[in-house]
Design a protein around this motif. Structure first.
Motif, PDB file in Angstrom:
ATOM      1  N   GLY A 109      28.569  30.582 -20.708  1.00 35.29           N
ATOM      2  CA  GLY A 109      27.725  32.072 -20.769  1.00 35.29           C
ATOM      3  C   GLY A 109      27.300  32.579 -20.222  1.00 35.29           C
ATOM      4  N   ALA A 110      25.906  31.578 -19.565  1.00 37.96           N
ATOM      5  CA  ALA A 110      24.941  31.024 -18.943  1.00 37.96           C
ATOM      6  C   ALA A 110      25.290  31.447 -17.027  1.00 37.96           C
ATOM      7  CB  ALA A 110      24.695  30.254 -18.986  1.00 37.96           C
ATOM      8  N   LEU A 111      26.578  31.216 -17.019  1.00 36.64           N
ATOM      9  CA  LEU A 111      27.374  31.396 -15.921  1.00 36.64           C
ATOM     10  C   LEU A 111      27.932  33.158 -15.373  1.00 36.64           C
ATOM     11  CD1 LEU A 111      28.326  30.255 -13.113  1.00 36.64           C
ATOM     12  CD2 LEU A 111      30.044  29.611 -14.028  1.00 36.64           C
ATOM     13  N   ALA A 112      28.380  33.776 -16.528  1.00 41.59           N
ATOM     14  CA  ALA A 112      28.748  34.906 -16.655  1.00 41.59           C
ATOM     15  C   ALA A 112      27.911  35.885 -16.595  1.00 41.59           C
ATOM     16  CB  ALA A 112      29.579  35.209 -17.722  1.00 41.59           C
ATOM     17  N   PHE A 113      26.954  35.540 -17.397  1.00 41.19           N
ATOM     18  CA  PHE A 113      25.846  36.495 -17.958  1.00 41.19           C
ATOM     19  C   PHE A 113      25.282  36.820 -15.685  1.00 41.19           C
ATOM     20  CE2 PHE A 113      21.150  37.368 -18.373  1.00 41.19           C
ATOM     21  CZ  PHE A 113      21.396  38.890 -18.534  1.00 41.19           C
ATOM     22  N   ALA A 114      24.928  35.344 -15.182  1.00 45.03           N
ATOM     23  CA  ALA A 114      23.809  35.062 -14.270  1.00 45.03           C
ATOM     24  C   ALA A 114      25.032  35.634 -13.172  1.00 45.03           C
ATOM     25  CB  ALA A 114      23.757  33.929 -13.925  1.00 45.03           C
ATOM     26  N   VAL A 115      26.578  35.815 -12.563  1.00 49.17           N
ATOM     27  CA  VAL A 115      27.293  36.326 -11.889  1.00 49.17           C
ATOM     28  C   VAL A 115      27.703  37.891 -11.960  1.00 49.17           C
ATOM     29  CG1 VAL A 115      29.464  36.490 -11.033  1.00 49.17           C
ATOM     30  CG2 VAL A 115      28.258  34.217 -11.260  1.00 49.17           C
ATOM     31  N   THR A 116      27.263  38.446 -13.488  1.00 52.05           N
ATOM     32  CA  THR A 116      27.461  39.451 -14.064  1.00 52.05           C
ATOM     33  C   THR A 116      26.320  40.558 -13.037  1.00 52.05           C
ATOM     34  OG1 THR A 116      28.757  39.223 -15.649  1.00 52.05           O
ATOM     35  CG2 THR A 116      28.029  41.533 -15.748  1.00 52.05           C
ATOM     36  N   GLU A 117      24.932  39.338 -13.285  1.00 54.38           N
ATOM     37  CA  GLU A 117      23.792  40.414 -12.814  1.00 54.38           C
ATOM     38  C   GLU A 117      23.976  40.018 -11.833  1.00 54.38           C
ATOM     39  OE1 GLU A 117      21.298  42.068 -15.060  1.00 54.38           O
ATOM     40  OE2 GLU A 117      23.001  42.139 -16.625  1.00 54.38           O
ATOM     41  N   ASP A 118      23.973  38.905 -10.962  1.00 56.93           N
ATOM     42  CA  ASP A 118      24.113  39.103  -9.459  1.00 56.93           C
ATOM     43  C   ASP A 118      24.810  40.902  -8.952  1.00 56.93           C
ATOM     44  OD1 ASP A 118      21.862  37.436  -9.418  1.00 56.93           O
ATOM     45  OD2 ASP A 118      23.310  35.537  -8.596  1.00 56.93           O
ATOM     46  N   VAL A 119      26.031  40.198  -9.240  1.00 61.10           N
ATOM     47  CA  VAL A 119      26.729  41.451  -9.054  1.00 61.10           C
ATOM     48  C   VAL A 119      26.859  43.001  -9.082  1.00 61.10           C
ATOM     49  CG1 VAL A 119      29.108  42.722  -8.876  1.00 61.10           C
ATOM     50  CG2 VAL A 119      28.685  39.802  -9.254  1.00 61.10           C
ATOM     51  N   ARG A 120      26.124  43.285 -10.190  1.00 64.20           N
ATOM     52  CA  ARG A 120      25.070  44.368 -10.578  1.00 64.20           C
ATOM     53  C   ARG A 120      24.081  44.330  -9.539  1.00 64.20           C
ATOM     54  NH1 ARG A 120      26.439  44.216 -16.669  1.00 64.20           N
ATOM     55  NH2 ARG A 120      28.265  45.018 -16.860  1.00 64.20           N
ATOM     56  N   ALA A 121      23.273  43.534  -9.716  1.00 61.97           N
ATOM     57  CA  ALA A 121      22.293  43.361  -8.625  1.00 61.97           C
ATOM     58  C   ALA A 121      22.214  43.786  -7.131  1.00 61.97           C
ATOM     59  CB  ALA A 121      21.336  41.945  -9.148  1.00 61.97           C
ATOM     60  N   ALA A 122      23.274  44.406  -6.932  1.00 62.01           N
ATOM     61  CA  ALA A 122      23.901  43.818  -5.616  1.00 62.01           C
ATOM     62  C   ALA A 122      24.671  45.311  -4.448  1.00 62.01           C
ATOM     63  CB  ALA A 122      24.732  42.477  -4.666  1.00 62.01           C
ATOM     64  N   GLY A 123      24.427  45.972  -6.129  1.00 64.03           N
ATOM     65  CA  GLY A 123      25.141  47.526  -5.892  1.00 64.03           C
ATOM     66  C   GLY A 123      26.455  47.415  -6.845  1.00 64.03           C
ATOM     67  N   ALA A 124      27.230  46.597  -7.176  1.00 57.80           N
ATOM     68  CA  ALA A 124      28.576  47.044  -8.446  1.00 57.80           C
ATOM     69  C   ALA A 124      28.094  48.807  -9.489  1.00 57.80           C
ATOM     70  CB  ALA A 124      29.140  46.187  -8.627  1.00 57.80           C
ATOM     71  N   GLY A 125      29.114  49.189  -9.433  1.00 57.45           N
ATOM     72  CA  GLY A 125      28.830  50.321 -10.254  1.00 57.45           C
ATOM     73  C   GLY A 125      29.815  49.913 -11.543  1.00 57.45           C
ATOM     74  N   GLN A 126      30.857  48.979 -10.956  1.00 56.31           N
ATOM     75  CA  GLN A 126      31.748  48.282 -12.290  1.00 56.31           C
ATOM     76  C   GLN A 126      32.067  46.556 -12.055  1.00 56.31           C
ATOM     77  OE1 GLN A 126      35.692  50.309 -13.036  1.00 56.31           O
ATOM     78  NE2 GLN A 126      35.747  50.150 -15.256  1.00 56.31           N
ATOM     79  N   VAL A 127      31.809  45.560 -13.167  1.00 60.76           N
ATOM     80  CA  VAL A 127      32.248  44.411 -12.802  1.00 60.76           C
ATOM     81  C   VAL A 127      33.704  44.534 -13.777  1.00 60.76           C
ATOM     82  CG1 VAL A 127      32.185  42.128 -13.649  1.00 60.76           C
ATOM     83  CG2 VAL A 127      29.453  43.639 -12.686  1.00 60.76           C
ATOM     84  N   ILE A 128      34.909  44.056 -13.779  1.00 65.52           N
ATOM     85  CA  ILE A 128      35.787  43.959 -13.811  1.00 65.52           C
ATOM     86  C   ILE A 128      36.086  42.138 -13.506  1.00 65.52           C
ATOM     87  CG2 ILE A 128      38.232  44.480 -14.173  1.00 65.52           C
ATOM     88  CD1 ILE A 128      37.664  46.893 -12.754  1.00 65.52           C
ATOM     89  N   LEU A 129      36.147  42.011 -15.324  1.00 68.64           N
ATOM     90  CA  LEU A 129      36.706  40.369 -15.146  1.00 68.64           C
ATOM     91  C   LEU A 129      38.118  40.400 -16.122  1.00 68.64           C
ATOM     92  CD1 LEU A 129      35.487  37.765 -16.103  1.00 68.64           C
ATOM     93  CD2 LEU A 129      35.086  38.298 -18.493  1.00 68.64           C
ATOM     94  N   PHE A 130      38.941  39.444 -15.236  1.00 73.22           N
ATOM     95  CA  PHE A 130      40.526  39.062 -16.096  1.00 73.22           C
ATOM     96  C   PHE A 130      40.495  38.706 -16.535  1.00 73.22           C
ATOM     97  CE2 PHE A 130      40.990  42.086 -12.224  1.00 73.22           C
ATOM     98  CZ  PHE A 130      42.163  43.118 -12.753  1.00 73.22           C
ATOM     99  N   THR A 131      41.086  38.231 -18.227  1.00 73.98           N
ATOM    100  CA  THR A 131      40.640  37.515 -19.149  1.00 73.98           C
ATOM    101  C   THR A 131      42.173  36.843 -19.617  1.00 73.98           C
ATOM    102  OG1 THR A 131      40.050  35.746 -20.466  1.00 73.98           O
ATOM    103  CG2 THR A 131      40.078  38.708 -20.348  1.00 73.98           C
TER     104      THR A 131
END
Length: 65
Positions: free
Chosen positions: A14-36
């Protein structure tokens, strides 16, 4: 992502998924898509707690440039 059985339940995934998602958003991504795996209730519950919503209709071919 995979957590070895002996390390599960400690919040690592959970911590890793949250950190990666936040980093991607901070880098300017308008949308994060996770394939699961739709058949993985543990992983999917985690992703939904992080704010992800189930969505279907994506394939890797649709995302190729």
């Amino acid at each position: 992502m995979y957590t070895p059985a002996g390390l599960r339940g400690r919040g690592y995934a959970g911590a890793l998924a949250f950190a990666v998602t936040e980093d991607v958003r901070a880098a300017g991504a308008g949308q994060v898509i996770l394939f699961t795996d739709a058949g993985n209730p543990t992983g999917n519950a985690l992703y939904q707690r992080l704010g992800c919503r189930p969505r279907s209709g994506f394939t890797t071919g649709e995302l190729e440039g």
